[in-house]
Write an enzyme that holds these catalytic residues in place. Structure first.
Site, PDB file in Angstrom:
ATOM      1  N   ASN A 100     -11.206  -2.470  -5.160  1.00 57.45           N
ATOM      2  CA  ASN A 100     -10.457  -1.494  -5.967  1.00 57.45           C
ATOM      3  C   ASN A 100     -11.166  -1.149  -7.293  1.00 57.45           C
ATOM      4  OD1 ASN A 100      -7.233  -2.725  -4.831  1.00 57.45           O
ATOM      5  ND2 ASN A 100      -8.323  -0.909  -4.141  1.00 57.45           N
ATOM      6  N   ASP A 150       0.831  -1.214   0.000  1.00 53.24           N
ATOM      7  CA  ASP A 150       0.000   0.000   0.000  1.00 53.24           C
ATOM      8  C   ASP A 150       0.864   1.262   0.000  1.00 53.24           C
ATOM      9  OD1 ASP A 150      -2.402   1.372  -0.038  1.00 53.24           O
ATOM     10  OD2 ASP A 150      -2.583   1.413   2.147  1.00 53.24           O
TER      11      ASP A 150
HETATM   12  C1  IPE Z   1      -5.504  -2.740  -0.219  1.00 53.34           C
HETATM   13  O1  IPE Z   1      -5.149  -1.410  -0.301  1.00 53.34           O
HETATM   14  C2  IPE Z   1      -5.486  -3.384  -1.566  1.00 53.34           C
HETATM   15  C3  IPE Z   1      -4.168  -3.513  -2.206  1.00 53.34           C
HETATM   16  C4  IPE Z   1      -3.013  -3.151  -1.724  1.00 53.34           C
HETATM   17  C5  IPE Z   1      -4.190  -4.114  -3.508  1.00 53.34           C
HETATM   18  P1  IPE Z   1      -6.243  -0.236  -0.409  1.00 53.34           P
HETATM   19  O2  IPE Z   1      -5.498   1.020  -0.511  1.00 53.34           O
HETATM   20  O3  IPE Z   1      -7.230  -0.550  -1.452  1.00 53.34           O
HETATM   21  O4  IPE Z   1      -6.974  -0.353   1.029  1.00 53.34           O
HETATM   22  P2  IPE Z   1      -7.895   0.699   1.786  1.00 53.34           P
HETATM   23  O5  IPE Z   1      -8.967   1.108   0.835  1.00 53.34           O
HETATM   24  O6  IPE Z   1      -7.037   1.854   2.179  1.00 53.34           O
HETATM   25  O7  IPE Z   1      -8.393  -0.026   2.990  1.00 53.34           O
HETATM   26  C1  IPE Z   2      -1.793   0.180  -3.339  1.00 53.66           C
HETATM   27  O1  IPE Z   2      -1.494   1.521  -3.332  1.00 53.66           O
HETATM   28  C2  IPE Z   2      -1.967  -0.357  -4.739  1.00 53.66           C
HETATM   29  C3  IPE Z   2      -3.348  -0.755  -5.076  1.00 53.66           C
HETATM   30  C4  IPE Z   2      -4.393  -0.705  -4.302  1.00 53.66           C
HETATM   31  C5  IPE Z   2      -3.553  -1.275  -6.422  1.00 53.66           C
HETATM   32  P1  IPE Z   2      -2.660   2.623  -3.319  1.00 53.66           P
HETATM   33  O2  IPE Z   2      -3.033   2.940  -4.705  1.00 53.66           O
HETATM   34  O3  IPE Z   2      -3.775   2.185  -2.430  1.00 53.66           O
HETATM   35  O4  IPE Z   2      -1.905   3.847  -2.666  1.00 53.66           O
HETATM   36  P2  IPE Z   2      -2.496   4.895  -1.634  1.00 53.66           P
HETATM   37  O5  IPE Z   2      -3.012   4.136  -0.451  1.00 53.66           O
HETATM   38  O6  IPE Z   2      -3.593   5.635  -2.337  1.00 53.66           O
HETATM   39  O7  IPE Z   2      -1.334   5.755  -1.303  1.00 53.66           O
HETATM   40 MG    MG Z   3      -4.137   2.425  -0.467  1.00 52.48          MG
END
Ligand code: IPE
Ligand code: IPE
Ligand code: MG
Length: 251
Positions: free
Chosen positions: A69, A21
């Site tokens: 997502n 993340d």
């Molecule tokens: C979890 O991260 C999913 C992945 C890393 C693929 P998110 O960024 O989607 O999680 P939330 O929404 O902050 O809980």
């Molecule tokens: C995780 O990074 C990757 C995916 C969920 C695909 P994020 O895209 O959630 O990054 P932040 O949390 O917005 O920084």
């Molecule tokens: Mg995230």
């Protein structure tokens, strides 16, 4: 289970699960589009997969795309899908040379035919490999996984293969993703949030949970080593007392 992965010592996790993340925030900080963060995240993923494989870890499960997502802006979802296809194409051949077995978990039917084809091809190509198993969670949700397992159980009852009295944790578990592997010993989440976000909710029941503020594209070999060292310092009790565990360790 692989024959060629040497049996790990107790202090080395057999299976690590990672929520990668922080890609979006990494990009925002640099005034770049979020997609640039995802691209930079691929480099961190490559490094960690290589390190895990070298460390003789039996399995690494990475969260690439959650079932939630899809709710992101369409442009970001499209950029991620394009990145998945190009990354799988470029990386899986290299992973195959490193004897890594690649598997995907999640509902792949929602992906485009092209992405499904590269998922299937990468599993086929690496199926016979005997090194680390890399599980990529894509369109995966822990609740989906449990519901899916329940559906399989109900079908088995309807087909008279089992009766309701046969249903126990072990049987339900056998229908859940990754049940052929040890449960994750160590869970790592980068990016500072301290939540599971519907990752492996069943499988993480007794995992050691490690949260770190580092954003995923910045997650380095040293950060990975820190997580492994932290894991080695944990005493896993599984409901027993600390004294019992110490006694078991000397006997
Ligand atoms: C979890 O991260 C999913 C992945 C890393 C693929 P998110 O960024 O989607 O999680 P939330 O929404 O902050 O809980
Ligand atoms: C995780 O990074 C990757 C995916 C969920 C695909 P994020 O895209 O959630 O990054 P932040 O949390 O917005 O920084
Ligand atoms: Mg995230």
């Amino acid at each position: 289970m692989s024959d060629t992965v040497e049996s790990a010592s107790d202090s080395l996790p057999r299976h690590i699960a990672v929520v990668m993340d922080g890609n979006g925030r990494w990009a925002n900080k640099r005034h770049l589009p979020r997609a640039a963060g995802h691209k930079a995240g691929v480099n961190a993923t490559r490094t960690i997969v290589e390190n895990a494989a070298k460390s003789k870890i039996q399995a690494l499960t990475i969260f690439a795309f959650s079932s939630e997502n899809w709710n992101r802006p369409e442009s970001e979802v499209t950029a991620l899908m394009t990145l998945f296809i190009s990354t799988i194409t470029a990386e899986v051949k290299k992973l195959d040379k490193k004897n890594v077995r690649v598997k995907f978990i999640g509902e792949r039917e929602r992906f485009s035919d092209k992405l499904q084809a590269s998922i299937n091809e990468s599993e086929l190509l690496t199926d016979k490999n005997t090194g680390m198993q890399l599980n990529i969670a894509a369109n995966y949700g822990g609740r989906w996984d449990v519901v899916n397992a329940c559906k399989s159980l109900i079908s088995a009852v309807q087909e008279n293969k089992i009766t309701i009295n046969d249903v126990d944790e072990k049987l339900l578990n056998s229908f859940i993703s990754l049940s052929d592997l040890p449960e994750p010993d160590l869970f790592i989440r980068t990016g500072g949030e301290q939540r599971i976000s519907n990752f492996l909710i069943w499988q993480l029941s007794y995992s050691e949970l490690y949260f770190v503020d580092t954003l995923w594209p910045d997650f380095s070999t040293a950060d990975f080593d820190n997580a492994i060292s932290w894991y080695a310092s944990r005493q896993r009790r599984f409901g027993k007392t600390g004294q019992q565990i110490k006694e078991e360790q000397v006997s």
